[in-house]
Design a protein around this motif. Structure first.
Motif, PDB file in Angstrom:
ATOM      1  N   ALA A 281       0.830  -1.204   0.000  1.00 56.19           N
ATOM      2  CA  ALA A 281       0.000   0.000   0.000  1.00 56.19           C
ATOM      3  C   ALA A 281       0.865   1.255   0.000  1.00 56.19           C
ATOM      4  N   ASP A 282       1.987   1.228   0.753  1.00 56.10           N
ATOM      5  CA  ASP A 282       2.928   2.354   0.711  1.00 56.10           C
ATOM      6  C   ASP A 282       3.448   2.563  -0.705  1.00 56.10           C
ATOM      7  N   VAL A 283       3.783   1.455  -1.371  1.00 56.70           N
ATOM      8  CA  VAL A 283       4.299   1.549  -2.731  1.00 56.70           C
ATOM      9  C   VAL A 283       3.264   2.192  -3.648  1.00 56.70           C
ATOM     10  N   ALA A 284       2.021   1.702  -3.548  1.00 54.60           N
ATOM     11  CA  ALA A 284       0.969   2.231  -4.418  1.00 54.60           C
ATOM     12  C   ALA A 284       0.759   3.728  -4.209  1.00 54.60           C
TER      13      ALA A 284
ATOM     14  N   ASP B  59      -3.266  -9.293  -4.987  1.00 51.66           N
ATOM     15  CA  ASP B  59      -4.083  -8.097  -5.183  1.00 51.66           C
ATOM     16  C   ASP B  59      -3.285  -6.840  -4.868  1.00 51.66           C
ATOM     17  N   LEU B  60      -2.516  -6.883  -3.782  1.00 51.60           N
ATOM     18  CA  LEU B  60      -1.737  -5.722  -3.370  1.00 51.60           C
ATOM     19  C   LEU B  60      -0.651  -5.394  -4.388  1.00 51.60           C
ATOM     20  N   VAL B  61      -0.012  -6.425  -4.908  1.00 49.08           N
ATOM     21  CA  VAL B  61       1.031  -6.200  -5.903  1.00 49.08           C
ATOM     22  C   VAL B  61       0.434  -5.567  -7.164  1.00 49.08           C
ATOM     23  N   ARG B  62      -0.692  -6.090  -7.608  1.00 52.40           N
ATOM     24  CA  ARG B  62      -1.311  -5.541  -8.819  1.00 52.40           C
ATOM     25  C   ARG B  62      -1.727  -4.090  -8.623  1.00 52.40           C
ATOM     26  N   ALA B  63      -2.239  -3.766  -7.422  1.00 49.19           N
ATOM     27  CA  ALA B  63      -2.629  -2.380  -7.141  1.00 49.19           C
ATOM     28  C   ALA B  63      -1.425  -1.464  -7.203  1.00 49.19           C
ATOM     29  N   ALA B  64      -0.305  -1.919  -6.667  1.00 42.48           N
ATOM     30  CA  ALA B  64       0.910  -1.101  -6.714  1.00 42.48           C
ATOM     31  C   ALA B  64       1.382  -0.905  -8.148  1.00 42.48           C
ATOM     32  N   GLY B  65       1.235  -1.941  -8.952  1.00 40.65           N
ATOM     33  CA  GLY B  65       1.676  -1.837 -10.336  1.00 40.65           C
ATOM     34  C   GLY B  65       0.906  -0.822 -11.147  1.00 40.65           C
ATOM     35  N   ARG B  66      -0.303  -0.461 -10.701  1.00 39.88           N
ATOM     36  CA  ARG B  66      -1.100   0.525 -11.447  1.00 39.88           C
ATOM     37  C   ARG B  66      -0.609   1.953 -11.229  1.00 39.88           C
TER      38      ARG B  66
END
Length: 762
Positions: A175-178, A209-216
């Motif tokens: 979440a920090d990354v995103a 899910d978290l990784v994909r959110a960050a990738g956006r």
């Protein structure tokens, strides 16, 4: 009519379908609310009823007839076993344990059980074995782990013990990354399959899910020898790096930051020690070799222009440097961790949201979920009266070199003489390296005891094999770090054959040895006890009484987001637990150790296993050995999901098209893969997802030595190839993530795979 019920494993919570008579598992599938469930679920039904299940207590005939003692025939594929009753097996084993402890002392008993045998909080193989051995006087233990044994020893020297723990349990979150990260630079990629696995399992897979959110929202650059080391959904830019050379690339990135005036000198002056030593080193003032991008390119085959451009991009915004666990599982495995932290410090963003350094994104499913894990029920292990220990990756040294000393963390460890090894819930023929050496080591034992559900390679080397109930055959509770729910995991079916719960086995053994293992409680009573003690403990969340919890199937766990308190507070002035109170880019402690292979700062030293070494003249491909996608380690390799990945009936080896063509190999061929340590057969897969000069195989194929005239393993177990040497004299961790090999087409008669057949039993 069949019924469905929920159960849990390290790869998550899933559903099993039980036959109408309640005795068999006929299917296993993902829960509807877990769309990113692990393929390993597809192995469960096959494995439950597979012919390789251990049905009854079994003793190796040679040991039974000749008595305890070293035996070079231990593990012979032709070895015969004798089935005996439980009383006979327990009497024999209790007598042998008593002989060893009385004659040689408890330090002559090694308690193995490094493994992932059960996700349950009670029926955790390692905890139960260690508690039993503690009740009978103790044992020689192992410390650290194969996953990050090198970095776990290094990081406390650089950032202090607390910060080192937070880098594992409270790192920067996805979440920090995103929200905050402009650029994620990940050395080793971010593998999707690794996010399926959590020690203890999760109620639902959330890592993907978290990784994909960050990738956006975040640009990702993945430096790896494999393009598919990163989630396809991340859209990561792939930068090829030869295995074992990441440290050189990191040092070159630091060189660019220094020379081009991009280093954060204010941060370095206020929050680190040793930056001047690092500058002198990367500029070549220390050894006459400037660590330029051109220098690194000659080592890593990564274009110098790409390295120089990446350094400027990293300095232009909020950047997070990630180093995955696998990079430290090689010779000099400390160095990419040391260099990655140093690179992040020169960028000056440690302690800023979404910036700095992490060690583990893409390595396990609980890493970076951003939830402070609630306390969980535990089974008490008691106190070990024996002080002796080894780093877990030094098991062969322990058995082959009794009485010798090995360097470790600035001191030395004396290796005690070992007469009996007791293993439960793990498979060293998966985790350990150089299996020919491991087999020689096991031959030195008087007695080798194994608890198993199946006739694994480890069981096939044991003198006493005790059949244990599987996860599906016993009641338990389950949860993993940062989980959303503590789950009841009730028994789905009765134990196969004469299998027993390990708690019963240890209770009976302890009674024969005059000890008390279970305190008069059966497993159901122990479940209630550890649950109620957890419920009453300070800091535990609100939870109902056990019977209500069991009836409802679980209880929610708090989902409290954490913040990176250690590095944020450190940036605000709170000292770290290092001698200087700062990040130690040069550690005087490490320098004073005077080790031949670890200096006070990060550095490049040529390992013996890299493409530029003299060994590469004969072994001209660099084999990456990473974790499989369709099983957990070696578990249930005979299952449908694992079998679906096989090529020519055995574990595949992937090759770049140029490397395959040069060797006359095409998809589906059987290849002979050789190293200085051993040989194997593998099925060929040709792919452009690898840089030229690199091959790749998954670990975990069951060891099959049934045709030694052809290869040491005809089923493709990579650890017949890997080297059993410590990462360094500092940590003595595993170096099995890669090895130099030669690959050629095998044109002879291909032997059948017999790894999943039970031994001859009389």
């Amino acid at each position: 009519m069949s019924r469905k019920q929920e159960t849990s494993a390290h790869w998550g919570t899933y559903l099993v379908e039980v036959s109408a008579d309640g005795r068999d598992v006929v299917a296993a599938r993902a829960r509807p609310d877990d769309p990113d469930a692990a393929p390993a679920i597809g192995n469960v039904a096959d494995a439950h009823r597979h012919r390789s299940r251990v049905a009854r207590p079994t003793v190796r005939r040679r040991w039974l007839e000749r008595g305890p003692g070293p035996d070079t025939d231990r593990g012979d594929p032709e070895d015969a076993y004798v089935e005996v009753g439980w009383d006979t097996a327990l009497d024999l084993l209790a007598g042998e344990l008593d002989r060893v402890r009385s004659t040689f002392g408890n330090q002559a008993i090694f308690g193995g059980s490094y493994g992932w045998g059960s996700a349950g909080r009670l029926h955790h193989a390692q905890s139960q074995l260690h508690r039993f051995l503690n009740t009978i006087g103790g044992y020689t233990r192992s410390v650290n782990d194969y996953s990050r044994g090198s970095s776990a020893m290094l990081l406390p020297h650089l950032v202090g013990a607390r910060a080192a723990l937070d880098l594992r349990y409270k790192p920067a979150s996805w979440a920090d990354v995103a929200e905050h990260t402009d650029l994620l630079v990940t050395f080793g990629g971010v593998r999707r399959s690794n996010t399926w696995v959590v020690p203890g399992g999760h109620a639902r897979h959330v890592g993907s899910d978290l990784v994909r959110a960050a990738g956006r929202t975040t640009e990702v650059v993945a430096l790896s020898a494999q393009r598919d080391d990163a989630f396809a959904e991340l859209g990561a830019e792939w930068v090829g790096v030869m295995p074992g050379t990441d440290t050189a690339v990191m040092l070159a990135l630091i060189h660019v930051l220094v020379v081009d005036g991009l280093a954060d000198d204010a941060f370095l002056a206020a929050h680190t020690v040793g930056a001047d030593e690092v500058r002198r080193y990367v500029l070549g003032e220390a050894d006459g070799v400037p660590k330029t991008p051109e220098w690194a390119s000659a080592i890593s085959r990564t274009p110098a222009a790409v390295i120089r451009s990446l350094a400027h991009r990293m300095a232009a915004g909020r950047t997070l440097v990630n180093v995955v666990y696998s990079l430290q599982r090689g010779e000099r495995g400390e160095q990419p961790i040391f260099a990655g932290l140093t690179l992040a410090a020169f960028l000056g963003q440690i302690g800023l949201p979404g910036g700095g350094f992490v060690h583990g994104f893409g390595s396990m499913g609980d890493y970076g979920v951003g939830v402070a894990g609630a306390p969980l029920p535990t089974f008490p292990q008691g106190r070990n009266a024996v002080a002796d220990f080894i780093p877990c990756a030094r098991i062969s040294d322990l058995l082959l070199l009794p009485g010798s000393e090995i360097p470790y963390n600035g001191g030395t460890l004396r290796l005690p003489e070992t007469k009996l090894a007791y293993w439960a819930g793990g498979n060293p023929f998966h985790h350990h390296q150089d299996l020919r050496r491991l087999r020689r080591a096991l031959s030195t034992l008087d007695t080798f005891v194994v608890h198993e559900t199946h006739w694994t390679p480890t069981a096939r080397h044991a003198d006493v094999v005790l059949p244990v109930a599987s996860t599906l055959e016993r009641d338990d509770v389950a949860a993993g770090a940062g989980d959303s729910r503590l789950r009841a995991s009730p028994r789905a079916v009765p134990p196969r054959g004469e299998a027993r719960e390990e708690l019963w086995i240890y209770t009976e053994l302890a009674r024969r040895l005059g000890a008390d293992f279970a305190e008069g409680l059966d497993s159901r009573q122990w479940l209630e006890r550890i649950y109620e003690e957890w419920r009453a403990a300070p800091g535990s969340p609100p939870a109902p009484p056990f019977e209500e919890f069991w009836r409802d199937g679980g209880v929610p766990l708090p989902q409290n987001p954490y913040r990176d308190t250690v590095f944020a507070d450190f940036r605000a002035g709170q000292p770290l637990g290092t001698p200087s109170g700062r990040i130690e880019l040069f550690s005087a402690t490490l320098a004073e150790f005077g080790l031949p292979d670890v200096a006070g700062h990060a550095e490049w030293r040529e390992p013996t296993q890299w493409w530029g070494s003299p060994q590469a003249a004969e072994f001209d491909l660099h084999l990456l050995c990473n974790q499989p996608s369709h099983r957990l380690h070696s578990q249930l390799d005979m299952g449908a999901a694992s079998r679906s990945t096989k090529v020519a009936g055995r574990e595949p080896v992937r090759l770049n098209p140029a490397d395959a063509a040069a060797r006359g190999l095409v998809d589906g061929d059987v290849a002979l893969v050789r190293s200085a340590q051993g040989s194997l057969l593998a099925g060929v897969v040709v792919t452009d997802a690898l840089v030229p000069g690199v091959a790749q195989m998954h670990t975990g194929a069951w060891f099959d030595p049934s045709a030694p005239e052809v290869a040491d393993c005809v089923n493709g177990n990579v650890n017949v190839l890997t080297r059993d040497v410590g990462t360094s004299t500092l940590t003595q961790a595993t170096s099995g993530a890669h090895v130099l090999v030669a690959i050629s087409r095998y044109d002879g008669v291909v032997p059948p795979v017999l790894a999943y057949e039970p031994p001859v039993i009389t």
